[in-house]
Enzyme design. Structure first.
Site, PDB file in Angstrom:
ATOM      1  N   ASP A 404      15.731 -27.108  42.524  1.00  0.00           N
ATOM      2  CA  ASP A 404      16.987 -27.588  41.737  1.00  0.00           C
ATOM      3  C   ASP A 404      17.980 -26.746  42.008  1.00  0.00           C
ATOM      4  O   ASP A 404      18.067 -25.654  42.516  1.00  0.00           O
ATOM      5  CB  ASP A 404      16.582 -27.811  40.132  1.00  0.00           C
ATOM      6  CG  ASP A 404      17.800 -28.556  39.213  1.00  0.00           C
ATOM      7  OD1 ASP A 404      18.313 -29.245  39.927  1.00  0.00           O
ATOM      8  OD2 ASP A 404      17.790 -28.199  38.154  1.00  0.00           O
ATOM      9  N   GLU A 407      22.599 -27.033  45.576  1.00  0.00           N
ATOM     10  CA  GLU A 407      23.648 -27.475  46.379  1.00  0.00           C
ATOM     11  C   GLU A 407      24.428 -26.318  47.342  1.00  0.00           C
ATOM     12  O   GLU A 407      25.008 -26.816  48.064  1.00  0.00           O
ATOM     13  CB  GLU A 407      24.699 -28.313  45.504  1.00  0.00           C
ATOM     14  CG  GLU A 407      24.022 -29.634  45.097  1.00  0.00           C
ATOM     15  CD  GLU A 407      22.832 -29.329  43.956  1.00  0.00           C
ATOM     16  OE1 GLU A 407      23.080 -28.369  43.184  1.00  0.00           O
ATOM     17  OE2 GLU A 407      21.962 -30.156  43.816  1.00  0.00           O
ATOM     18  N   ASP A 478      20.890 -36.047  38.856  1.00  0.00           N
ATOM     19  CA  ASP A 478      20.960 -36.366  37.268  1.00  0.00           C
ATOM     20  C   ASP A 478      21.853 -37.953  37.265  1.00  0.00           C
ATOM     21  O   ASP A 478      22.908 -37.955  37.259  1.00  0.00           O
ATOM     22  CB  ASP A 478      22.053 -35.502  36.613  1.00  0.00           C
ATOM     23  CG  ASP A 478      21.341 -34.146  36.733  1.00  0.00           C
ATOM     24  OD1 ASP A 478      20.082 -34.212  36.961  1.00  0.00           O
ATOM     25  OD2 ASP A 478      22.059 -33.169  36.138  1.00  0.00           O
TER      26      ASP A 478
HETATM   27  O1  MIG Z   1      21.969 -29.520  35.085  1.00  0.00           O
HETATM   28  O2  MIG Z   1      16.747 -27.763  34.996  1.00  0.00           O
HETATM   29  O3  MIG Z   1      18.973 -32.405  37.923  1.00  0.00           O
HETATM   30  O4  MIG Z   1      16.547 -32.607  36.570  1.00  0.00           O
HETATM   31  O5  MIG Z   1      16.322 -30.887  34.288  1.00  0.00           O
HETATM   32  C1  MIG Z   1      20.761 -28.774  34.511  1.00  0.00           C
HETATM   33  C2  MIG Z   1      17.319 -28.600  34.001  1.00  0.00           C
HETATM   34  C3  MIG Z   1      19.895 -28.346  35.406  1.00  0.00           C
HETATM   35  C4  MIG Z   1      19.444 -30.293  36.659  1.00  0.00           C
HETATM   36  C5  MIG Z   1      18.415 -31.381  37.235  1.00  0.00           C
HETATM   37  C6  MIG Z   1      17.512 -31.865  36.336  1.00  0.00           C
HETATM   38  C7  MIG Z   1      17.024 -30.426  35.195  1.00  0.00           C
HETATM   39  C8  MIG Z   1      18.082 -29.667  34.822  1.00  0.00           C
HETATM   40  N1  MIG Z   1      19.109 -29.243  35.863  1.00  0.00           N
END
Ligand code: MIG
Length: 770
Positions: A404, A407, A478
């Site tokens: 995650d 980016e 998201d």
């Molecule tokens: O913005 O790890 O897209 O799936 O649950 C929060 C917490 C960071 C973003 C991910 C989301 C995940 C969340 N992360």
């Protein structure tokens, strides 16, 4: 700016062209794939195309007046002054030509208006924002554009503009959004009598205008990097995708369990939360293979740690859950907490593995753990180190890793463009490496899992670049629990598939905002057909496990998860076939019915493979919907009614029904009901047969190792005719387990026929009885 052509030279597959003010190269990758290149900067090697591919293709090159004409058996390329490049089919018809004019504003505003509107914060501009590198192509008028990765909006990108700059933006993304999490600078253009594709292999921020600014041209552009694009053509869209994935790679068959149902939420905080979830799933008989652990399992959000306060004994928990068929996937973010005494940080500092400011200091921004530093994934050593770190998770019994925030996200403003990143041995900038950061992180994760787990790695990522499909699956980030996002899920997954990323899904139920019983129900009806099938939600939003909205909702939900488990071998076969074809699992109708204008912009129906057509309800309150069936006969999956295609119908769709049609002549392999993959040993394969003329290839292997590469698999060919003649044959044997029988299902009637490896042929009398 290039000026006139002075000279050219053909060397092997390259035609090097000398212009008055520069040089360019046209490379003949194949009959159908042409590379257009001119060097502006010393960039590193392509991140998408790791192994240069060149097929030895004959071609000719000669000057015809001012124009250099290069011809393969299938394409003629005409190069003119200023490195204008036009592509024609062998018969002389136009494929795609460079646009010779200047960019023009569609709307010219008065200075007064600009000033006035600025008072309220509107940012209007009167100049054309030309880019250093700008390739403009003629619009002939009949183009439909597909692909471009995960962009918002609809299937056809015509009339919209986008930017490629991987962006973490959790607000509800709508069709006017320019960027999302992924950069896949590849598009497929379908025209009346031709089809072509373009892949702009430039990792910098790039700009795409698909005929929004003008009805005369479309363009792609960047302010840095090289003129570096591939032109693909062929007979049909499938050829374009095959060509693109031949260069950038294809999705390999996954571990079978990863095609099952995944339950996730940012909010399962403790060991007892996770154990309870597993118990509830089994108690409610919702088939499930995978539970995802979000950032709470870590200690203070430090990657490669496990919180021993909220988890008594994680290893034991994973073992216990494993016995019950559950696999655990854990999240890992790239941001490493800047804290002395924390092993990952200390090691990275010591070995010089984090990105730096131009002054040479380790660059610090913030993410979940507070002050954090960023591993420099462009450096092979860093990727190896990151790969080795996966061992920490594998030792606990983790079966897959979720990447995650890659980016990369940063809470204290965007990372400045001049922060120093590596591109292997070369020093590069954040600007150049931003869009490949998630790609390189997933690659490192994949390599770690492959090295230490040895099974087919299961990686899921949010950010990626062209070529990431070799290493990872992806989800669309998201989304929100809003109907607009259920509607967007269909074109978004279709376009990701057309961009080479076929193992993809959206958060079922929606991530942000609060879902409703109805939305969750309609979402699972799309989710169960998505290659990656995961329900996930945000901390602070309503819980959305299947039982949260009462029995009726749960019963419907279960029905669709069960349907997915039935269809597992069909999904698996599609993945295996995709290794050769590059075709996705979930497909827009246009991929198979390209000349049918009625499907070119079909945003609310899709195909799974060629046999299943899904027409989900994506509108609040709707209990029926219009369905378009392309040519041929289709069978209503629920009622068995035969419907003639090339027309519209109104399908009844009470909450429990997702309209679903099967193409006549289809053979669809099914598994018996299971609560998780491997619960039952499958010795009898069910074949759901829809009489008509058709053939089907099925693959059988261990569903998790790489042994298939050594030939350890079985391949079966099935066929059915209009007259009801069914045959089954083993066309390749390399795997010891063989089905001992097939259960033929025709019009709801089942009949078991034994199989001993020899060809079987039987007549299904009357098409209805067996
Ligand atoms: O913005 O790890 O897209 O799936 O649950 C929060 C917490 C960071 C973003 C991910 C989301 C995940 C969340 N992360």
């Amino acid at each position: 700016m290039f000026g006139k052509i002075v000279n050219f030279e053909a060397k092997q597959q390259d035609v090097e062209i000398v212009f008055e003010n520069g040089r360019g190269t046209i490379s003949i990758i194949s009959d159908l794939i042409i590379h257009v290149f001119s060097k502006f900067e010393d960039n590193g090697k392509s991140k998408a195309i790791e192994e240069p591919v060149i097929w030895d293709t004959g071609f000719s090159a000669a000057m015809a007046g001012d124009c250099l004409v290069i011809s393969t058996a299938k394409v003629t390329i005409k190069v003119y002054e200023d490195f204008m490049v036009d592509f024609y089919k062998a018969d002389g018809s136009i494929l795609c030509r460079d646009y010779r004019g200047e960019r023009k504003l569609r709307l010219v505003l008065s200075e007064e208006l600009i000033e006035l509107m600025a008072k309220e914060g509107h940012q209007l501009k009167n100049e054309v924002n030309n880019h250093k590198l700008q390739v403009m192509k003629e619009l002939e008028g009949d183009e439909y554009f597909y692909g471009l990765g995960d962009k918002t909006g609809f299937l056809n990108k015509r009339g919209y503009d986008y930017e490629m700059w991987n962006t973490d933006d959790p607000t509800p993304q709508v069709d006017s959004y320019k960027t999302l999490y992924k950069t896949i600078p590849f598009l497929i253009t379908v025209k009346a009598n031709s089809v072509y594709g373009i892949f702009f292999d430039n990792t910098n921020r790039s700009y795409w205008d698909m005929g929004k600014e003008s009805s005369e041209y479309f363009y792609f552009a960047a302010d840095r990097g090289n003129l570096d694009y591939y032109f693909f053509t062929g007979e049909e869209m499938k050829d374009i995708l095959k060509g693109y994935t031949a260069l950038t790679g294809r999705v390999n068959r996954p571990q079978l369990w990863s095609l099952g149902y995944h339950q996730s939420r940012w909010g399962y905080e403790t060991e007892s939360d996770v154990r309870k979830l597993a118990k509830d799933l089994r108690a409610n008989h919702i088939p499930c293979d995978t539970i995802h652990l979000d950032i709470d399992y870590m200690e203070k959000y430090k990657v490669f740690t496990w919180n021993k306060t909220s988890y008594d004994a994680p290893k034991k928990m994973l073992q216990d859950l494993g016995k019950d068929g559950f696999k655990i996937v854990t999240i890992i973010d790239p941001g490493v907490k800047a804290e002395e005494g924390y092993k990952v940080y200390d090691e990275g500092v010591e070995k010089d593995y984090f990105v730096k400011t131009p002054e040479g200091e380790i660059y610090v921004n913030q993410v979940w753990p507070g002050d954090s530093v960023y591993p420099d994934f462009g450096n092979e050593k860093v990727r190896e180190w990151w790969a080795d770190n996966q061992k920490f998770l594998l030792d606990y019994g983790v079966r897959g890793v979720w990447n995650d925030m890659n980016e990369p996200a940063s809470f204290q403003g965007e990372i400045p463009e001049d922060i120093v990143f590596s591109d292997e041995k070369r020093k590069a900038t954040h600007g150049e490496m931003h869009n490949v950061y998630g790609h390189l992180m997933s690659r490192a994760t994949y390599e770690g899992l492959k090295k230490y787990d040895k099974r087919r790695p299961f990686v899921i990522t949010r950010a990626c670049y062209s070529g990431s499909q070799k290493y990872t699956t992806a989800w669309t980030g998201d989304n929100h629990s809003i109907w607009a996002h259920l509607q967007m899920a269909v074109p978004q997954l279709c376009n990701l598939g057309l961009s080479g990323m076929s193992f993809v899904g959206t958060d079922v139920g929606g991530f942000g905002s609060d879902t409703t019983a109805e939305l969750l129900t309609r979402w699972v009806q799309v989710g169960c057909f998505s290659p990656l099938f995961r329900n996930h939600s945000n901390k602070g939003s309503f819980y959305q496990e299947p039982w949260q909205f009462g029995k009726k909702t749960m019963d419907i939900y279960r029905r669709y998860v069960e349907l997915r488990y039935k269809l597992l071998p069909y999904f698996y076969d599609l993945f295996v076939a995709g290794e050769q074809s590059g075709l996705p699992v979930l497909r827009p109708l246009v991929l198979h019915y390209e000349t049918d204008l009625r499907v070119r912009e079909c945003n609310d129906q899709f195909l799974v493979g060629e046999s299943l057509l899904v027409a989900p309800v994506v509108m609040q309150g709707a209990l029926n919907r219009m369905v378009y069936l392309p040519e041929g006969n289709w069978i209503d999956y629920w009622t068995g009614n035969v419907v003639e295609g090339a027309g519209y119908l109104i399908a009844d769709a009470p909450l429990e029904v997702c309209p679903l049609y099967v193409k006549e002549g289809s053979i669809i392999p099914n598994y018996p009901p299971q609560e998780y993959v491997g619960e039952k040993e499958i010795t009898a394969l069910i074949l759901d047969i829809y009489c008509g003329d058709g053939v089907y290839t099925h693959y059988q292997d261990d569903g998790e190792s790489f042994d298939y590469i050594e030939g350890v698999y079985n391949q079966y060919e099935f066929s059915i005719t209009k007259e009801g003649i069914f045959t089954a044959e083993l066309s390749y044997r390399g795997y010891e387990k063989l089905y001992s029988s097939f259960i033929l299902k025709v019009n709801g009637i089942e009949r078991e026929i034994p199989f001993e490896g020899r060809k079987v042929e039987i007549k299904l009398s009357n098409n209805t009885e067996v």
